[in-house]
Design a protein around this motif. Structure first.
Motif, mmCIF file in Angstrom:
data_model
loop_
_atom_site.group_PDB
_atom_site.id
_atom_site.type_symbol
_atom_site.label_atom_id
_atom_site.label_comp_id
_atom_site.label_asym_id
_atom_site.label_seq_id
_atom_site.Cartn_x
_atom_site.Cartn_y
_atom_site.Cartn_z
ATOM 1 N N VAL A 95 0.850 -1.193 0.000
ATOM 2 C CA VAL A 95 0.000 0.000 0.000
ATOM 3 C C VAL A 95 0.886 1.245 0.000
ATOM 4 O O VAL A 95 1.854 1.319 0.757
ATOM 5 C CB VAL A 95 -0.919 0.032 1.248
ATOM 6 N N THR A 96 0.536 2.198 -0.845
ATOM 7 C CA THR A 96 1.217 3.486 -0.882
ATOM 8 C C THR A 96 0.189 4.590 -0.723
ATOM 9 O O THR A 96 -0.851 4.586 -1.400
ATOM 10 C CB THR A 96 1.972 3.689 -2.203
ATOM 11 N N VAL A 97 0.466 5.542 0.169
ATOM 12 C CA VAL A 97 -0.440 6.672 0.407
ATOM 13 C C VAL A 97 0.240 7.948 -0.072
ATOM 14 O O VAL A 97 1.362 8.258 0.351
ATOM 15 C CB VAL A 97 -0.789 6.792 1.899
ATOM 16 N N ALA A 98 -0.418 8.685 -0.966
ATOM 17 C CA ALA A 98 0.149 9.920 -1.507
ATOM 18 C C ALA A 98 -0.811 11.080 -1.289
ATOM 19 O O ALA A 98 -2.032 10.928 -1.424
ATOM 20 C CB ALA A 98 0.450 9.757 -2.993
ATOM 21 N N ASP A 99 -0.255 12.236 -0.966
ATOM 22 C CA ASP A 99 -1.037 13.440 -0.733
ATOM 23 C C ASP A 99 -1.159 14.238 -2.033
ATOM 24 O O ASP A 99 -0.166 14.687 -2.588
ATOM 25 C CB ASP A 99 -0.351 14.287 0.345
ATOM 26 N N GLU A 100 -2.387 14.422 -2.515
ATOM 27 C CA GLU A 100 -2.633 15.204 -3.725
ATOM 28 C C GLU A 100 -3.556 16.392 -3.440
ATOM 29 O O GLU A 100 -4.205 16.924 -4.350
ATOM 30 C CB GLU A 100 -3.259 14.321 -4.812
ATOM 31 N N THR A 101 -3.602 16.811 -2.187
ATOM 32 C CA THR A 101 -4.543 17.855 -1.783
ATOM 33 C C THR A 101 -4.364 19.137 -2.589
ATOM 34 O O THR A 101 -5.349 19.806 -2.943
ATOM 35 C CB THR A 101 -4.383 18.158 -0.279
ATOM 36 N N ALA A 102 -3.131 19.489 -2.896
ATOM 37 C CA ALA A 102 -2.865 20.752 -3.595
ATOM 38 C C ALA A 102 -3.443 20.784 -5.006
ATOM 39 O O ALA A 102 -3.615 21.862 -5.588
ATOM 40 C CB ALA A 102 -1.359 21.006 -3.651
ATOM 41 N N ARG A 103 -3.786 19.628 -5.570
ATOM 42 C CA ARG A 103 -4.278 19.566 -6.949
ATOM 43 C C ARG A 103 -5.758 19.867 -7.072
ATOM 44 O O ARG A 103 -6.244 20.153 -8.162
ATOM 45 C CB ARG A 103 -4.009 18.182 -7.549
ATOM 46 N N TRP A 104 -6.512 19.782 -5.963
ATOM 47 C CA TRP A 104 -7.961 19.775 -6.072
ATOM 48 C C TRP A 104 -8.622 20.858 -5.232
ATOM 49 O O TRP A 104 -8.069 21.319 -4.233
ATOM 50 C CB TRP A 104 -8.519 18.402 -5.663
ATOM 51 N N GLN A 105 -9.821 21.239 -5.655
ATOM 52 C CA GLN A 105 -10.673 22.167 -4.929
ATOM 53 C C GLN A 105 -12.040 21.506 -4.726
ATOM 54 O O GLN A 105 -12.384 20.566 -5.434
ATOM 55 C CB GLN A 105 -10.850 23.473 -5.705
ATOM 56 N N ALA A 106 -12.805 22.022 -3.778
ATOM 57 C CA ALA A 106 -14.110 21.419 -3.493
ATOM 58 C C ALA A 106 -15.179 22.490 -3.378
ATOM 59 O O ALA A 106 -14.911 23.627 -2.957
ATOM 60 C CB ALA A 106 -14.042 20.600 -2.200
ATOM 61 N N TRP A 107 -16.408 22.118 -3.753
ATOM 62 C CA TRP A 107 -17.563 23.005 -3.660
ATOM 63 C C TRP A 107 -18.757 22.227 -3.126
ATOM 64 O O TRP A 107 -18.915 21.048 -3.428
ATOM 65 C CB TRP A 107 -17.929 23.589 -5.032
ATOM 66 N N ARG A 108 -19.587 22.887 -2.368
ATOM 67 C CA ARG A 108 -20.854 22.307 -1.938
ATOM 68 C C ARG A 108 -21.965 22.997 -2.708
ATOM 69 O O ARG A 108 -21.955 24.223 -2.878
ATOM 70 C CB ARG A 108 -21.040 22.485 -0.434
ATOM 71 N N ILE A 109 -22.922 22.225 -3.196
ATOM 72 C CA ILE A 109 -24.069 22.773 -3.897
ATOM 73 C C ILE A 109 -25.327 22.258 -3.223
ATOM 74 O O ILE A 109 -25.348 21.149 -2.686
ATOM 75 C CB ILE A 109 -24.072 22.408 -5.399
ATOM 76 N N ALA A 110 -26.381 23.077 -3.235
ATOM 77 C CA ALA A 110 -27.625 22.681 -2.570
ATOM 78 C C ALA A 110 -28.806 23.297 -3.294
ATOM 79 O O ALA A 110 -28.736 24.427 -3.782
ATOM 80 C CB ALA A 110 -27.619 23.121 -1.110
ATOM 81 N N GLY A 111 -29.887 22.526 -3.382
ATOM 82 C CA GLY A 111 -31.100 23.020 -4.008
ATOM 83 C C GLY A 111 -31.776 21.970 -4.854
ATOM 84 O O GLY A 111 -31.283 20.852 -5.022
ATOM 85 N N GLY A 112 -32.893 22.338 -5.430
ATOM 86 C CA GLY A 112 -33.702 21.386 -6.170
ATOM 87 C C GLY A 112 -33.124 20.914 -7.476
ATOM 88 O O GLY A 112 -33.584 19.908 -8.037
ATOM 89 N N ASP A 113 -32.094 21.618 -8.008
ATOM 90 C CA ASP A 113 -31.514 21.239 -9.300
ATOM 91 C C ASP A 113 -30.316 20.302 -9.171
ATOM 92 O O ASP A 113 -29.765 19.861 -10.186
ATOM 93 C CB ASP A 113 -31.071 22.491 -10.065
#
Length: 316
Positions: A106-124
């Protein structure tokens, strides 16, 4: 007494879908021939492809069954797994996982710097999410998205990508406060704000969405099985509301008479000069038919007026 259904309706995103960039503290990729079996023995939720889908929410627990953090694990293939967490830093999660790797491939690598996150909410949300994933893949991009394990009323999802999505023109950006108001009004806990170190998933009702009782051994499994058998916990997370300013100090105790019955966790400004919160209270000590009083700091501050009772119907 605040009506719970009216409270939820007031802060629901169902009529207008909104989005907000959120903190992604950890994005790890776990690879290797033993990746599946290793994660299966660490995570509270079932991960085996024959039993569940590719995206699953769950917990990292201590041996005592207490919450170390939560995460969503995505299976890309038998040998490639991705972990996304908003409650644990990448450093803390890497250290946790690597401390249990002994002879595993098993190898664990940190790729946090590559990604962004968003939360969306609503009927669509439900209709937009699969279309966005398909369009991103067709354009050669990489992105992930899933409906939340405990969605906001009307629907909510979390998405992860390298760049912001092309948001529909009729989707405004929400504030952090709007999302917090909707979450707390609906009684949806967040790790570690409402359920952290020293707390059990069952105390916030999150065992229903984040714990498997059929998967076999994993860290903390014995405690989870024992609680499932007993069918009760000593504390529960409940929704509370109060008048005036949001309590600003970190430690705010809940009292009934001379008895301390719990502590306030999340809190946010609400409507008409009120505030909303989630509190962890003692099932045995708290009389759910009576109001509770709040005392800030070391107990010398005066009690805050209560405008809503903590009732069994408010329990998460």
């Amino acid at each position: 007494m605040i009506d719970k259904e009216q409270l939820i309706k007031r802060y629901c995103f169902a009529k207008e879908t909104k989005w907000k960039q959120v903190s992604l503290l950890a994005s790890l990729v776990v690879t290797g021939e033993d990746a599946e079996s290793f994660l299966q023995g660490q995570f509270s939720q079932e991960l085996r492809p024959a039993r569940v889908g590719p995206i699953n929410y769950g917990f990292w627990l201590t041996r005592q069954g207490k919450v170390f953090g939560d995460a969503v694990i995505v299976r890309e293939s038998d040998d490639v797994w991705r972990i996304f967490s908003g409650s644990l830093s990448a450093t803390a999660l890497v250290e946790r996982l690597e401390s249990f790797i002994i002879a595993d491939d098993v190898t664990v690598a940190d790729e946090t710097a590559r990604w962004q996150a968003w939360r969306i909410a609503g009927g669509d949300v439900a209709a937009w999410l699969p279309n966005w994933r398909s369009e991103t893949a067709a354009a050669g991009g990489t992105a992930w998205g899933w409906e939340e394990a405990q969605p906001l009323p009307g629907g909510s999802a979390l998405i992860v990508a390298s760049q912001p999505p092309p948001w529909p023109k009729n989707w405004p950006e929400a504030t952090t406060e709007e999302f917090e108001q909707a979450r707390i009004a609906a009684g949806i806990p967040r790790v570690p704000q409402d359920l952290g170190e020293g707390d059990l998933p069952q105390e916030a009702g999150l065992d229903a969405v984040g714990v498997s009782f059929n998967k076999g051994c994993y860290l903390g499994q014995e405690v989870m099985a024992r609680l499932q058998s007993l069918g009760r916990v000593r504390r529960r997370l409940v929704t509370v509301a109060g008048a005036g300013d949001v309590p600003g100090v970190e430690q705010v105790d809940l009292w009934q008479g001379e008895k301390r019955v719990g502590a306030l966790r999340s809190r946010v400004a609400g409507f008409d000069g009120a505030w909303l919160g989630l509190a962890l209270v003692s099932v045995a000590s708290c009389d759910f038919t009576r109001p509770v009083g709040l005392v800030q700091g070391d107990g010398d501050a005066p009690a805050i007026d209560i405008v809503a009772e903590v009732t069994p119907e408010d329990a998460v």
